[in-house]
Every structure is written in C-alpha cells, then in structure tokens.
Design a protein around this motif. Sequence first.
Motif, PDB file in Angstrom:
ATOM      1  N   GLY A  45      19.051  67.394  46.147  1.00  0.00           N
ATOM      2  CA  GLY A  45      17.689  67.901  46.113  1.00  0.00           C
ATOM      3  C   GLY A  45      17.167  68.370  47.457  1.00  0.00           C
ATOM      4  N   LYS A  46      17.968  68.227  48.494  1.00  0.00           N
ATOM      5  CA  LYS A  46      17.557  68.620  49.852  1.00  0.00           C
ATOM      6  C   LYS A  46      18.403  69.788  50.347  1.00  0.00           C
ATOM      7  N   THR A  47      17.809  70.581  51.238  1.00  0.00           N
ATOM      8  CA  THR A  47      18.539  71.667  51.895  1.00  0.00           C
ATOM      9  C   THR A  47      19.576  71.053  52.826  1.00  0.00           C
ATOM     10  N   LEU A  48      20.734  71.691  52.921  1.00  0.00           N
ATOM     11  CA  LEU A  48      21.789  71.180  53.798  1.00  0.00           C
ATOM     12  C   LEU A  48      21.331  71.143  55.247  1.00  0.00           C
ATOM     13  N   PRO A  49      21.667  70.073  55.959  1.00  0.00           N
ATOM     14  CA  PRO A  49      21.398  70.051  57.402  1.00  0.00           C
ATOM     15  C   PRO A  49      22.252  71.110  58.101  1.00  0.00           C
ATOM     16  N   GLN A  50      21.872  71.470  59.313  1.00  0.00           N
ATOM     17  CA  GLN A  50      22.616  72.483  60.069  1.00  0.00           C
ATOM     18  C   GLN A  50      23.994  71.970  60.488  1.00  0.00           C
ATOM     19  N   PHE A  51      24.968  72.866  60.440  1.00  0.00           N
ATOM     20  CA  PHE A  51      26.315  72.600  60.939  1.00  0.00           C
ATOM     21  C   PHE A  51      27.008  73.926  61.161  1.00  0.00           C
ATOM     22  N   LYS A  52      28.076  73.902  61.932  1.00  0.00           N
ATOM     23  CA  LYS A  52      28.970  75.047  62.104  1.00  0.00           C
ATOM     24  C   LYS A  52      30.379  74.501  62.057  1.00  0.00           C
ATOM     25  N   ALA A  53      31.259  75.201  61.344  1.00  0.00           N
ATOM     26  CA  ALA A  53      32.641  74.755  61.232  1.00  0.00           C
ATOM     27  C   ALA A  53      33.555  75.966  61.146  1.00  0.00           C
ATOM     28  N   ALA A  77      27.747  77.494  46.124  1.00  0.00           N
ATOM     29  CA  ALA A  77      28.978  77.138  46.832  1.00  0.00           C
ATOM     30  C   ALA A  77      29.456  75.771  46.366  1.00  0.00           C
ATOM     31  N   VAL A  78      30.772  75.643  46.284  1.00  0.00           N
ATOM     32  CA  VAL A  78      31.420  74.360  46.023  1.00  0.00           C
ATOM     33  C   VAL A  78      32.163  73.981  47.290  1.00  0.00           C
ATOM     34  N   LEU A  79      31.806  72.825  47.860  1.00  0.00           N
ATOM     35  CA  LEU A  79      32.523  72.283  49.004  1.00  0.00           C
ATOM     36  C   LEU A  79      33.312  71.094  48.491  1.00  0.00           C
ATOM     37  N   TYR A  80      34.636  71.170  48.636  1.00  0.00           N
ATOM     38  CA  TYR A  80      35.420  70.022  48.191  1.00  0.00           C
ATOM     39  C   TYR A  80      36.182  69.427  49.371  1.00  0.00           C
ATOM     40  N   PHE A  81      36.022  68.113  49.524  1.00  0.00           N
ATOM     41  CA  PHE A  81      36.672  67.353  50.591  1.00  0.00           C
ATOM     42  C   PHE A  81      37.913  66.697  50.025  1.00  0.00           C
ATOM     43  N   ILE A  88      35.086  76.256  48.963  1.00  0.00           N
ATOM     44  CA  ILE A  88      35.536  75.952  50.314  1.00  0.00           C
ATOM     45  C   ILE A  88      36.152  74.561  50.317  1.00  0.00           C
ATOM     46  N   GLY A  89      37.398  74.466  50.788  1.00  0.00           N
ATOM     47  CA  GLY A  89      38.060  73.178  50.920  1.00  0.00           C
ATOM     48  C   GLY A  89      37.895  72.642  52.332  1.00  0.00           C
ATOM     49  N   ILE A  90      37.758  71.319  52.467  1.00  0.00           N
ATOM     50  CA  ILE A  90      37.517  70.708  53.777  1.00  0.00           C
ATOM     51  C   ILE A  90      38.370  69.453  53.928  1.00  0.00           C
ATOM     52  N   VAL A 109      38.358  74.526  55.707  1.00  0.00           N
ATOM     53  CA  VAL A 109      37.675  74.151  56.948  1.00  0.00           C
ATOM     54  C   VAL A 109      38.431  73.010  57.615  1.00  0.00           C
ATOM     55  N   SER A 110      38.642  73.159  58.912  1.00  0.00           N
ATOM     56  CA  SER A 110      39.217  72.095  59.725  1.00  0.00           C
ATOM     57  C   SER A 110      38.075  71.268  60.299  1.00  0.00           C
ATOM     58  N   ASP A 111      37.941  70.044  59.792  1.00  0.00           N
ATOM     59  CA  ASP A 111      36.878  69.143  60.259  1.00  0.00           C
ATOM     60  C   ASP A 111      37.506  68.025  61.092  1.00  0.00           C
ATOM     61  N   ASP A 112      38.260  68.436  62.124  1.00  0.00           N
ATOM     62  CA  ASP A 112      39.011  67.454  62.908  1.00  0.00           C
ATOM     63  C   ASP A 112      38.117  66.505  63.695  1.00  0.00           C
TER      64      ASP A 112
END
Length: 155
Positions: free
Chosen positions: A7-15, A32-36, A67-69, A91-94
């Motif tokens: 229910g909330k807007t996504l916080p800021q990030f860059k990846a 968008a679908v973000l799957y971890f 988007i896969g993460i 996405v590389s979330d190292d």
Amino acid sequence: MTHAAIGKTLPQFKAQSTQGEISPATLLGRPAVLYFYPKDNTPGCTAEAQDFRDKHADFLGAKCQVIGISRDSMKSHENFSEKQSLSFPLVSDDDETLCQLFNVIKMKNMYGKQVRGIERSTFLIDAHGVLLQEWRGLRVPGHVNEVLQAVRQIA
C-alpha cells in the motif's frame, strides 16, 4: 532503513541490472514484478527463472515488466541469463540494499546448518510505484502462474 510495505510507494533505490539501471522511477508507467531468489544456477532458482522466461510474453502482454534479483555478481547474472535465454533483467544486489529494503534476508537451514540467505519472495508493484502484493517463502511450482493471474487483475 525504510522497508517496502504493501500500500506504500517504493522507497528510493538504484541498482545495476543486466539491462541497465533499475530504480523506482524506471518502474513507473506499468506494473512490475520483482522476484528475489537465492542463487544463480541452482535447481530451484533455475526452474523459477525458466518459468518466468516461459511466461514472459504473457507478462509483457499484460504490460508488466519482470525483474529477477539476487546477491550474485553481474558476471554470474550475465552467464545465467545467457545460458537460460532470459529476456528480462537480473539485478545484482551484492551489497544487499534491495534485500534489506524488501526484508528478504532470513536464516535458513541448509544441510543441517543455519545460513543467512535470501528467502524466495516475489513483489507486485503497480504502475504508480505502489507495492500491491507480496509472496514470501514460496514454492516454485505454480508460482509464476499465480503471479501472472494477479498481474492480469490489475492490468
């Protein structure tokens, strides 16, 4: 750190991804679908990536990006993407920025030992950048179809 919440807007990030930079701004305008997922080239993660690959045209038909993460390196992602013929970005979330943002790092049992890793999770974001739905601790079989149904309900 602010966490993503339904229910909330996504916080800021860059990846960085295999197809350029990803941020809340790049997600605006369509769902968008973000799957971890835990790790490239492991059986469950490969099956999940193949399921998203095989249904990718259906997601695009619903005007939804996928988007896969994971914490794998860009090099690992590029190899995995090429090997599995993935047409969506990984996405590389190292540094675990997104993992922390979406609260997907958990203690898990692996071969009788406690290890810290990504809990397989999927998040559905609407065209305005608002988190609509999440699936946590999921099983791969049938999951992509369930996500696609949810996407079609908002399209």
